[in-house]
Structures are given as C-alpha cells and as structure tokens.
Design an enzyme around this catalytic site. Structure first.
Site, PDB file in Angstrom:
ATOM      1  N   GLU A 278     -10.153  15.743   0.229  1.00  0.00           N
ATOM      2  CA  GLU A 278      -9.067  16.407  -0.518  1.00  0.00           C
ATOM      3  C   GLU A 278      -9.627  17.120  -1.751  1.00  0.00           C
ATOM      4  OE1 GLU A 278      -5.381  13.426   0.691  1.00  0.00           O
ATOM      5  OE2 GLU A 278      -6.450  13.059  -1.167  1.00  0.00           O
TER       6      GLU A 278
ATOM      7  N   SER B 136       2.252  10.973   3.909  1.00  0.00           N
ATOM      8  CA  SER B 136       3.578  11.112   4.511  1.00  0.00           C
ATOM      9  C   SER B 136       4.284  12.394   4.068  1.00  0.00           C
ATOM     10  CB  SER B 136       4.430   9.888   4.177  1.00  0.00           C
ATOM     11  OG  SER B 136       4.490   9.690   2.782  1.00  0.00           O
TER      12      SER B 136
ATOM     13  N   GLY C  92      -4.523   7.313  -2.357  1.00  0.00           N
ATOM     14  CA  GLY C  92      -3.821   6.149  -1.810  1.00  0.00           C
ATOM     15  C   GLY C  92      -4.049   6.035  -0.307  1.00  0.00           C
TER      16      GLY C  92
HETATM   17  C1  5RP Z   1      -4.152  10.560   0.384  1.00  0.00           C
HETATM   18  C2  5RP Z   1      -3.435  11.045  -0.809  1.00  0.00           C
HETATM   19  C3  5RP Z   1      -1.975  11.339  -0.668  1.00  0.00           C
HETATM   20  O1  5RP Z   1      -1.743  12.633  -1.125  1.00  0.00           O
HETATM   21  C4  5RP Z   1      -1.187  10.378  -1.491  1.00  0.00           C
HETATM   22  O2  5RP Z   1      -1.545   9.064  -1.118  1.00  0.00           O
HETATM   23  C5  5RP Z   1       0.308  10.597  -1.329  1.00  0.00           C
HETATM   24  O3  5RP Z   1       0.745  10.110  -0.102  1.00  0.00           O
HETATM   25  P1  5RP Z   1       2.258  10.155   0.352  1.00  0.00           P
HETATM   26  O4  5RP Z   1       2.618  11.597   0.540  1.00  0.00           O
HETATM   27  O5  5RP Z   1       2.258   9.377   1.639  1.00  0.00           O
HETATM   28  O6  5RP Z   1       3.094   9.494  -0.703  1.00  0.00           O
HETATM   29  O7  5RP Z   1      -3.976  11.220  -1.868  1.00  0.00           O
HETATM   30  O8  5RP Z   1      -5.497  10.277   0.097  1.00  0.00           O
END
Ligand code: 5RP
Length: 225
Positions: free
Chosen positions: A107, A30, A100
């Site tokens: 990544e 997000s 998450g």
């Molecule tokens: C996805 C990630 C995201 O960077 C992490 O979950 C953060 O997400 P958000 O910006 O929605 O808080 O590692 O794999």
C-alpha cells in the site's frame, strides 16, 4: 446507519474519480471491497473501461481477477493516475494509520507512486490524534524481537500478530500505546530501525483527498498544501 453501510456509501462516492483508460491503484480491506463491488457491476462496465489496476495485496488481486480487471505490474508503468484505499485511522491533516489488514508495505509503495491518493473511510476512523489503533509495523522475521525491544524503549507495547505472515513473507508487530503527536517524525524514526520493512504511518505521503462516510452523506477533506 451502521459502519458497513457508511463504507458502502463512501465507496460509491469514490466512483466519480474513475476515468476511462486510467490505471487504478487498488488498496485492501472491506471498504475497498465495496469499491470493487461497484467496479464489478456489469452495467457500469468499469472492469473493461479501466486500462487496468495495480493491486496492493493478494486478497485484492484475487478480487480483481474475478472481476476481469487487467492486472498491471507496477514495474511496467512510469506513473499511476489514482490510488484508492481505506485506513484504520485518519486525522484532519489526512495522515493515516494503515495495515490492519497487513498489506501496508505494498500500500505504501503504491501510495508513493500515485499522482493522487483518495482515502475512503467511515466516520469512526476519523480521530483527533492517531494512535488509539495499534500501529502496524512490518518486520523481517529474524529481527522481530530486536525491533520490538527498540520500540518498547520508546514507550510502545509491540504485540506480535501471531500466525500472520504478510504477502512479502514478513511478520507484523502491532504497537499499542503510542501517542502519535508528530506522525511524520515518528514514521521516519521507526523506519530507521534495522529490520523494519514498513511502518503503517502514512504521514510523509498522506492522502490528497479523504472521503468520509457519515450518517448524513459523504464529507470531503482536502489536504492543504
Ligand atoms: C489494510 C489497510 C486497510 O486500508 C485498513 O485496514 C482499513 O480496512 P477496512 O476498509 O476493512 O476498514 O490498511 O492493510
């Protein structure tokens, strides 16, 4: 100011790192979506000013396509100027827990390639010790139970993220209850388990700069050499 507003604030601050003709590595989540909103604003024309973007997930790829940002295959470039991504947890050494959203493998590949990794988070993600957020580990599906057993021997509680398949066709174990005192060491150890694809610890390649959205503005943390 709520968490989403802080994400918007930090995403806006990250725009200063973009430059004409660069190849941008784009994370997932997000906070990154808020960055993509800025990139898509027609008055800025960033969709055309960037040479293109390397995407870390199918989700971000869809957004980049909608915005008209050229997509670049990582195999076609020698060097990536900048990677911008969020995190689930971060410490003041700029070591991160990520995954998450389940995009940790791509990544990590992009972070490893990038000359500069700028991490954008809201202040709730900044913690004194990593591990309260369950650590995502991407595993080859047939190895899931074996990997879970090995991790459990170290005191972690792996939970299969049921119904979730990564962009690479793999499964995720979310490991609860790990006290992560030595992130780089743990990252290396977990990486050695047969069947582990990627550990969501980004300590061997931490961020270079962290922007933290707070009530009062954007705090900057620089990685010390
Ligand atoms: C996805 C990630 C995201 O960077 C992490 O979950 C953060 O997400 P958000 O910006 O929605 O808080 O590692 O794999």
């Amino acid at each position: 100011m709520d968490q989403q507003q802080k994400k918007l604030r930090v995403a806006a601050a990250a725009m200063e790192f973009l430059s004409d003709g660069m190849v941008l590595g784009v994370g997932t989540g997000s906070t990154v979506n808020a960055l993509l909103d800025h990139i898509g604003q027609p008055e800025n024309n960033w969709a055309k000013r960037l040479h293109g973007a390397v995407s870390s997930s199918e989700q971000s790829t869809r957004r980049l396509r909608e915005l008209g940002v050229p997509l670049i295959d990582l195999n076609d470039i020698d060097q990536l100027d900048l990677y911008i991504d969020g995190a689930d947890e971060a410490n003041d050494r700029l070591e991160l827990v990520k995954g998450g959203g389940g995009a940790l493998t791509r990544e990590k590949i992009i972070a490893a390639t990038a000359t500069r990794f700028v991490c954008i988070i809201d202040e709730s993600k900044l913690v004194p010790r990593l591990g309260a957020f369950p650590l995502p580990v991407e595993v080859i599906p047939m190895a899931r139970h074996q990997v879970a057993q090995r991790i459990a021997q170290w005191g972690g509680h792996p939970v299969h993220r049921a119904g979730f398949v990564t962009d690479n066709g793999n499964h995720i174990l979310d490991v609860h209850g790990l006290a992560i005192d030595e992130p780089a060491e743990l990252e290396g150890e977990l990486n050695q388990i047969a069947g582990v694809v990627t550990v969501g610890l980004f300590a061997r390649r931490p961020a270079d700069l962290m922007l933290v959205g707070t009530d009062s503005g954007v705090r900057r943390l620089q990685r010390l050499a």
